[in-house]
Scaffold this motif. Structure first.
Motif, PDB file in Angstrom:
ATOM      1  N   UNK A   7     -23.886  15.875  14.727  1.00 39.64           N
ATOM      2  CA  UNK A   7     -23.715  14.538  14.179  1.00 39.64           C
ATOM      3  C   UNK A   7     -23.315  14.692  12.719  1.00 39.64           C
ATOM      4  N   UNK A   8     -22.072  14.395  12.418  1.00 43.07           N
ATOM      5  CA  UNK A   8     -21.560  14.554  11.072  1.00 43.07           C
ATOM      6  C   UNK A   8     -22.044  13.416  10.175  1.00 43.07           C
ATOM      7  N   UNK A   9     -22.008  13.605   8.852  1.00 42.94           N
ATOM      8  CA  UNK A   9     -22.380  12.517   7.945  1.00 42.94           C
ATOM      9  C   UNK A   9     -21.562  11.250   8.186  1.00 42.94           C
ATOM     10  N   UNK A  10     -20.273  11.419   8.555  1.00 42.61           N
ATOM     11  CA  UNK A  10     -19.426  10.258   8.814  1.00 42.61           C
ATOM     12  C   UNK A  10     -19.911   9.483  10.025  1.00 42.61           C
ATOM     13  N   UNK A  11     -20.254  10.206  11.092  1.00 43.29           N
ATOM     14  CA  UNK A  11     -20.761   9.541  12.293  1.00 43.29           C
ATOM     15  C   UNK A  11     -22.072   8.827  11.986  1.00 43.29           C
ATOM     16  N   UNK A 199     -16.460 -11.797  13.148  1.00 43.16           N
ATOM     17  CA  UNK A 199     -15.896 -10.724  12.314  1.00 43.16           C
ATOM     18  C   UNK A 199     -16.805  -9.500  12.321  1.00 43.16           C
ATOM     19  N   UNK A 200     -18.110  -9.714  12.443  1.00 41.03           N
ATOM     20  CA  UNK A 200     -19.032  -8.576  12.531  1.00 41.03           C
ATOM     21  C   UNK A 200     -18.761  -7.780  13.801  1.00 41.03           C
ATOM     22  N   UNK A 201     -18.546  -8.492  14.907  1.00 42.39           N
ATOM     23  CA  UNK A 201     -18.232  -7.821  16.178  1.00 42.39           C
ATOM     24  C   UNK A 201     -16.899  -7.092  16.073  1.00 42.39           C
ATOM     25  N   UNK A 202     -15.933  -7.703  15.424  1.00 46.31           N
ATOM     26  CA  UNK A 202     -14.611  -7.079  15.273  1.00 46.31           C
ATOM     27  C   UNK A 202     -14.711  -5.765  14.496  1.00 46.31           C
ATOM     28  N   UNK A 203     -15.416  -5.781  13.386  1.00 43.41           N
ATOM     29  CA  UNK A 203     -15.600  -4.549  12.620  1.00 43.41           C
ATOM     30  C   UNK A 203     -16.428  -3.534  13.409  1.00 43.41           C
ATOM     31  N   UNK A 204     -17.448  -4.006  14.118  1.00 43.90           N
ATOM     32  CA  UNK A 204     -18.310  -3.127  14.930  1.00 43.90           C
ATOM     33  C   UNK A 204     -17.464  -2.376  15.955  1.00 43.90           C
ATOM     34  N   UNK A 205     -16.596  -3.104  16.647  1.00 43.95           N
ATOM     35  CA  UNK A 205     -15.755  -2.456  17.661  1.00 43.95           C
ATOM     36  C   UNK A 205     -14.791  -1.463  17.042  1.00 43.95           C
ATOM     37  N   UNK A 206     -14.344  -1.750  15.836  1.00 41.13           N
ATOM     38  CA  UNK A 206     -13.441  -0.829  15.151  1.00 41.13           C
ATOM     39  C   UNK A 206     -14.099   0.487  14.805  1.00 41.13           C
ATOM     40  N   UNK A 207     -15.443   0.457  14.691  1.00 39.40           N
ATOM     41  CA  UNK A 207     -16.172   1.677  14.359  1.00 39.40           C
ATOM     42  C   UNK A 207     -16.726   2.384  15.593  1.00 39.40           C
ATOM     43  N   UNK A 208     -16.630   1.761  16.750  1.00 44.94           N
ATOM     44  CA  UNK A 208     -17.185   2.326  17.981  1.00 44.94           C
ATOM     45  C   UNK A 208     -16.534   3.663  18.288  1.00 44.94           C
ATOM     46  N   UNK A 209     -17.396   4.560  18.708  1.00 41.59           N
ATOM     47  CA  UNK A 209     -16.912   5.890  19.102  1.00 41.59           C
ATOM     48  C   UNK A 209     -16.746   6.837  17.942  1.00 41.59           C
ATOM     49  N   UNK A 210     -17.021   6.356  16.722  1.00 40.77           N
ATOM     50  CA  UNK A 210     -16.889   7.250  15.556  1.00 40.77           C
ATOM     51  C   UNK A 210     -18.231   7.846  15.188  1.00 40.77           C
TER      52      UNK A 210
END
Length: 210
Positions: A7-11, A199-210
């Motif tokens: 688990x990297x610091x970015x993740x 907008x919270x959901x939109x940003x959340x999905x953009x970060x999914x899988x990272x």
């Protein structure tokens, strides 16, 4: 042998950001749900005439005060999440909106317009904390409207939401006690909290899988 990816610091940072964004989804249902439940059950409260801030008065006023503070803290968390995700100014302004809700809870609105039951009709006595409540609300409302306008995602939807809320706020701030303006502001509150969730959901999905 099974290996587990490090688990990297970015993740790890993205996981924290997604957790913060989750509060942007929860804040609206909490605030609206608790407010409506009280508006429909508190003796003497007229949802077409009284602002939800008046629910902070009376023997059960602590419920709305707590509602303001808890919702405000959730909004602050969501603002931090939005800023971390990439919506820097949107997140900062949403955070100010959250702080204004906390302040509005601490600085109780003055009894007015016959609520709580037994209060004389009209504006009533003006206190320092009542003025502070109004000032905190005005600052927060303006900030969240601008936050929507500055949103880097879902721009058209965000600007429409910010505009609708600003118009609803302008109507209630005029001082008129028209049921149309009171209910219009309720609709505006629902619109802006829905925007925050979307907008919270939109940003959340953009970060999914990272």
């Amino acid at each position: 042998m099974t290996t587990t990816a490090a688990v990297t610091p970015e993740i790890r940072a993205n996981r924290v950001t997604r957790s913060l964004l989750g509060y942007g989804v929860l804040a609206g249902p909490l605030y609206v749900g608790v407010s409506v439940a009280q508006a429909l059950t508190r003796d003497g409260f007229d949802i077409t005439r009284h602002a939800w801030s008046l629910l902070s008065n009376g023997s059960l006023g602590w419920l709305q005060i707590t509602n303001f503070i808890l919702t405000g803290l959730m909004v602050v968390a969501a603002g931090v999440g939005l800023a971390r995700a990439g919506g820097r100014w949107t997140g900062r302004l949403v955070g100010v909106f959250g702080l204004s809700m906390v302040a509005a809870g601490v600085l109780r609105a003055d009894p007015a317009q016959g609520f709580p039951a037994g209060t004389p009709d009209g504006v009533g006595e003006v206190t320092w904390h009542g003025v502070g409540h109004l000032v905190a609300g005005a600052i927060g409302f303006l900030c969240v409207a601008v936050a929507a306008w500055l949103s880097p995602v879902l721009k058209l939807y965000s600007r429409l939401s910010g505009t609708v809320f600003l118009l609803a706020f302008a109507g209630i701030a005029s001082g008129a006690a028209s049921p149309l303006l009171v209910l219009g502001f309720v609709a505006g509150v629902v619109v802006i909290f829905t925007w925050l969730a979307v907008v919270s959901i939109r940003w959340y999905r953009g970060l999914s899988g990272q």
